[in-house]
Enzyme design. Structure first.
Site, short mmCIF file in Angstrom:
data_model
loop_
_atom_site.label_atom_id
_atom_site.label_comp_id
_atom_site.label_asym_id
_atom_site.label_seq_id
_atom_site.Cartn_x
_atom_site.Cartn_y
_atom_site.Cartn_z
CB CYS A 2 -0.97 0.04 1.17
SG CYS A 2 -0.66 1.30 2.38
NE ARG A 27 4.72 1.58 -0.58
CZ ARG A 27 5.91 1.33 -0.06
NH1 ARG A 27 7.00 1.60 -0.74
NH2 ARG A 27 6.02 0.82 1.13
CD1 TRP A 72 -1.27 -5.84 -3.23
CD2 TRP A 72 -1.20 -6.70 -1.17
NE1 TRP A 72 -1.04 -7.20 -3.34
CE2 TRP A 72 -0.99 -7.75 -2.10
CE3 TRP A 72 -1.21 -7.01 0.19
CZ2 TRP A 72 -0.77 -9.07 -1.72
CZ3 TRP A 72 -1.00 -8.34 0.57
CH2 TRP A 72 -0.78 -9.33 -0.38
CG ASN A 96 1.96 0.06 4.55
OD1 ASN A 96 3.14 0.36 4.45
ND2 ASN A 96 1.52 -1.13 4.25
N GLY A 97 -0.14 -1.76 6.66
CA GLY A 97 0.29 -2.75 7.63
C GLY A 97 -0.87 -3.63 8.09
CD GLU A 473 14.00 -14.32 -10.52
OE1 GLU A 473 13.53 -14.75 -9.47
OE2 GLU A 473 13.76 -13.18 -10.95
CE LYS A 477 10.83 -12.00 -12.37
NZ LYS A 477 11.55 -11.39 -11.33
CD GLU A 480 7.07 -11.48 -10.51
OE1 GLU A 480 8.28 -11.48 -10.73
OE2 GLU A 480 6.58 -10.98 -9.48
CG HIS A 496 11.62 -38.65 -6.92
ND1 HIS A 496 11.88 -39.96 -6.61
CD2 HIS A 496 12.78 -38.12 -7.37
CE1 HIS A 496 13.16 -40.22 -6.83
NE2 HIS A 496 13.74 -39.11 -7.29
CE LYS A 595 10.24 -3.19 -7.88
NZ LYS A 595 10.73 -4.32 -8.70
C1 AGP Z 1 10.04 -10.43 -7.94
O1 AGP Z 1 9.77 -10.27 -9.27
C2 AGP Z 1 8.93 -10.26 -7.02
N1 AGP Z 1 8.05 -9.23 -7.36
C3 AGP Z 1 9.18 -10.53 -5.55
O2 AGP Z 1 9.38 -11.90 -5.45
C4 AGP Z 1 10.33 -9.79 -4.81
O3 AGP Z 1 11.56 -10.24 -5.28
C5 AGP Z 1 10.16 -10.05 -3.30
O4 AGP Z 1 8.93 -9.53 -2.89
C6 AGP Z 1 11.28 -9.48 -2.48
O5 AGP Z 1 11.31 -8.09 -2.57
P1 AGP Z 1 12.56 -7.26 -2.06
O6 AGP Z 1 13.72 -7.65 -2.92
O7 AGP Z 1 12.15 -5.83 -2.25
O8 AGP Z 1 12.79 -7.63 -0.63
N1 GLU Z 2 -4.56 -4.07 6.52
C1 GLU Z 2 -5.10 -2.97 5.79
C2 GLU Z 2 -6.19 -3.40 4.83
O1 GLU Z 2 -6.39 -4.53 4.53
C3 GLU Z 2 -4.01 -2.19 5.06
C4 GLU Z 2 -3.43 -2.96 3.94
C5 GLU Z 2 -2.38 -2.15 3.19
O2 GLU Z 2 -1.28 -2.00 3.73
O3 GLU Z 2 -2.71 -1.71 2.05
O4 GLU Z 2 -6.90 -2.60 4.34
#
Ligand code: AGP
Ligand code: GLU
Length: 600
Positions: A2, A27, A72, A96-97, A473, A477, A480, A496, A595
């Site tokens: 977020c 974000r 998010w 955010n959080g 990787e 890629k 995602e 296996h 991101k």
């Molecule tokens: C990679 O393409 C991803 N979007 C994701 O896995 C990313 O590498 C992961 O969230 C870690 O992020 P960071 O390197 O900012 O810690």
């Molecule tokens: N936990 C909050 C929600 O679900 C904030 C999420 C966020 O960081 O965007 O709305």
């Protein structure tokens, strides 16, 4: 995740909020909203979807103080009711959080007569603050009280009905910065959100409480007023533009040669190894852990292989979200390396704090110098990838691998584990790397191979050792950004169980760059071919195989294994890009992703 933006000052706030949200959209982008004071009353607008949807329904008004949020979702669907800001009583806030104890707090507040409209933890936080304020001397006291009530993580931007001239903010374990300008102050989750207005910023610490009123900024910590240093961001305008590329991802792949050059040069200038001494000496530790998430974890796996193989040191590579909850056997003789592009990934940051509590030495390999992980670690090595905008990481991943490869190289030299001939060869290959990367990016076969696989719904990646880490990787890629289900397997492990999923024409992409185990992996390719797979081989010039095992092939230049992974990843990135392009996907902002993953 977020994005939060807020402003209190002399400029009109609505364009600032929209502009800030657009640059924070990476974000989180499932819904967005803003709140501001107009004639001393709170006005609020929210919308599902991207910022452009919100923009359509917003009028520019003469308002000068406000907060904005791009969400998010963690708690509750991405709909308009759950979108931020949330208003309860006199408190309006963006968050955010995750407030982990929100369920018990919600019950408590409901008993007191509070009603909640959304499914979010955030609305409960607003309720709790509203309730606490009733028995507090002022907002600062109320904020410090809720700090001891909330468990979990938060960055808040807050407006109060009764103080229409004041913007409050507070943070713990989620990022928040203050933008500093002569005629006003900003709050934001990340620096790009304020760069159109100011380059001066302040980094906040956990539990800081911020009050912005009458163009004055006051920061409180533990009940006392404190001051933080104002820093100036060195902004590279170019990195924030697409430069004619249709997507940031493609642009960022094309930047890889320069990024590798910038990352490697400080340690290997003039083709000698003396500057490697500028890297930390990791050879003295009893044990090394590498901890990261997602692609950074894959980079860590490559690092583990290189350090073990050439530096002859035992290394374990862990997923941060697991590491933080597992028993750890760390002490001051252990080194824990944390890898992160953003430097804000919640699980990586939490693992770092735990490793420090255990007394281990910590080293961060990060791309953002001002990030929480960079600030918390004992030592930092910066990757020189510049600002990475596409959600799928490319150039930052390659830069992480470059640093890990250099660390392995230095360790091997320090411990006399490689002879001068091999050192010469590695140095030569580092020297050639930039040109080879450029050539590889320009190769034309990726689009044509993408044509064969873009309509499939299941794809497998195979490899052994470092090529297995690269398979992970490549697979990440592709999934995602193209939404094709794929799986990466250690080549010998497929039989296996998972081989039962291989059908006629199932694409299997196999990476074979390690001469010593090449024949083993080729046998695994034959096993899937016998079950009808469509085999795509990624290999080196030196290891050219007969065409009865593959239908398509990408050939890489042959370089020393220490340098090889930086090249091998490029076809994987480009293949994913062209497949996603052919499927018409939103390449830079894939669904459900963000991101910077600042929640658990
Ligand atoms: C990679 O393409 C991803 N979007 C994701 O896995 C990313 O590498 C992961 O969230 C870690 O992020 P960071 O390197 O900012 O810690
Ligand atoms: N936990 C909050 C929600 O679900 C904030 C999420 C966020 O960081 O965007 O709305």
């Amino acid at each position: 995740m977020c994005g939060i933006i807020g402003y209190n000052g002399k400029e009109k706030v609505i364009p600032i909020l929209i502009d800030g949200l657009k640059s924070l959209e990476y974000r989180g982008y499932d819904s967005a909203g803003i709140a501001y004071f107009k004639n001393n009353n709170i006005e609020m607008t929210k919308e599902v979807g991207r910022i452009k949807e919100l923009e359509k329904i917003i009028k520019d008004e003469a308002a000068y103080i406000g907060i904005g949020h791009t969400r998010w979702a963690t708690h509750g669907k991405p709909n308009k009711t759950n979108a931020h800001p949330h208003k309860v009583g006199t408190v309006t806030l963006v968050h955010n959080g995750i407030i982990e104890n929100y369920e018990s707090l919600k019950e408590e507040l409901q008993k007191k007569g509070y009603h909640f409209l959304s499914d979010t933890d955030t609305e409960v936080a607003a309720g709790m603050l509203d309730d606490t304020l009733k028995s507090s001397k002022d907002m600062i006291e109320a904020l410090s009280t809720v700090q001891s009530i909330f468990t979990g993580s938060y960055a808040f931007g807050i407006l109060l009905d009764q103080e229409p001239d004041t913007l409050y903010a507070m943070k713990k374990d989620s990022p928040l910065i203050i933008g500093v300008k002569e005629d006003g102050y900003f709050i934001a989750s990340d620096i790009p959100a304020i760069l159109n207005y100011t380059k001066d910023y302040i980094l906040l610490d956990d539990f800081d409480i911020v009050k912005i009123k009458d163009q004055q900024l006051t920061i409180y910590h533990d009940g006392k007023e404190i001051k933080h240093e104002v820093q100036t961001f060195a902004y590279d305008e170019e990195t924030a533009q697409k430069d004619g590329y249709p997507h940031y991802m493609l642009k960022e792949i094309h930047e890889e040669p320069r990024v590798l050059e910038k990352t490697i040069k400080p340690f290997l200038e003039n083709g000698t190894t003396s500057l490697l001494k500028n890297l930390p000496d990791i050879s003295t530790y009893r044990h090394i852990d590498i901890v990261a998430c997602g692609s950074a974890w894959h980079a860590g796996m490559i690092g583990k292989s290189l350090i073990e193989k050439y530096g002859k040191l035992p290394v374990q590579c862990h997923i941060a979200s697991e590491y933080r909850y597992q028993p750890l056997f760390l002490d001051e003789k252990c080194l824990v390396i944390f890898i992160s592009q953003s430097g804000e990934t919640a699980d990586t940051l939490a693992s770092l704090k735990i490793a420090k509590e255990h007394g281990a030495h910590t080293l961060a390999i990060v791309n953002v110098a001002s990030s929480s992980i960079a600030r918390a670690a004992d030592e930092v090595i910066l990757t020189q990838a510049g600002c990475e905008i596409a959600v799928a990481t490319t150039k930052a991943f390659d830069a992480q691998v470059a640093i890990l490869s250099l660390l392995a190289f230095r360790t091997a030299i320090d411990k006399n584990e490689i002879d001068s001939k091999e050192i010469e060869q590695i140095l030569e290959d580092y020297e050639r790397l930039i040109k080879l990367t450029e050539k590889l990016i320009e190769q034309k076969d990726y689009e044509q191979i993408a044509d064969h696989i873009y309509e499939k719904e299941d794809i497998f990646y195979l490899g052994r050792q470092i090529d297995y880490a690269l398979s992970l990787e490549g697979s990440l890629k592709l999934k995602e950004i193209s939404y094709i289900h794929c799986d990466a397997y250690a080549a010998g492990e497929l039989k296996h169980g998972t081989i039962s999923l291989v059908e006629q024409d199932t694409p299997v992409i196999t990476i074979v760059t390690d001469e010593k185990i090449a024949s083993k992996t080729i046998s695994n390719m034959k096993e899937v071919r016998a079950r009808g797979s469509y085999n795509i081989l990624i290999t080196t010039e030196m290891l050219d195989f007969k065409s009865d095992v593959y239908q398509d092939k990408i050939v890489l230049p042959t370089v020393h294994p220490m340098v090889m992974p930086m090249l091998t990843v490029i076809p994987l990135q480009l293949l994913a890009y062209y497949v996603a392009l052919k499927r018409g996907c939103d390449i830079d902002k894939p669904r459900n992703l963000a991101k910077s993953v600042t929640v658990e």
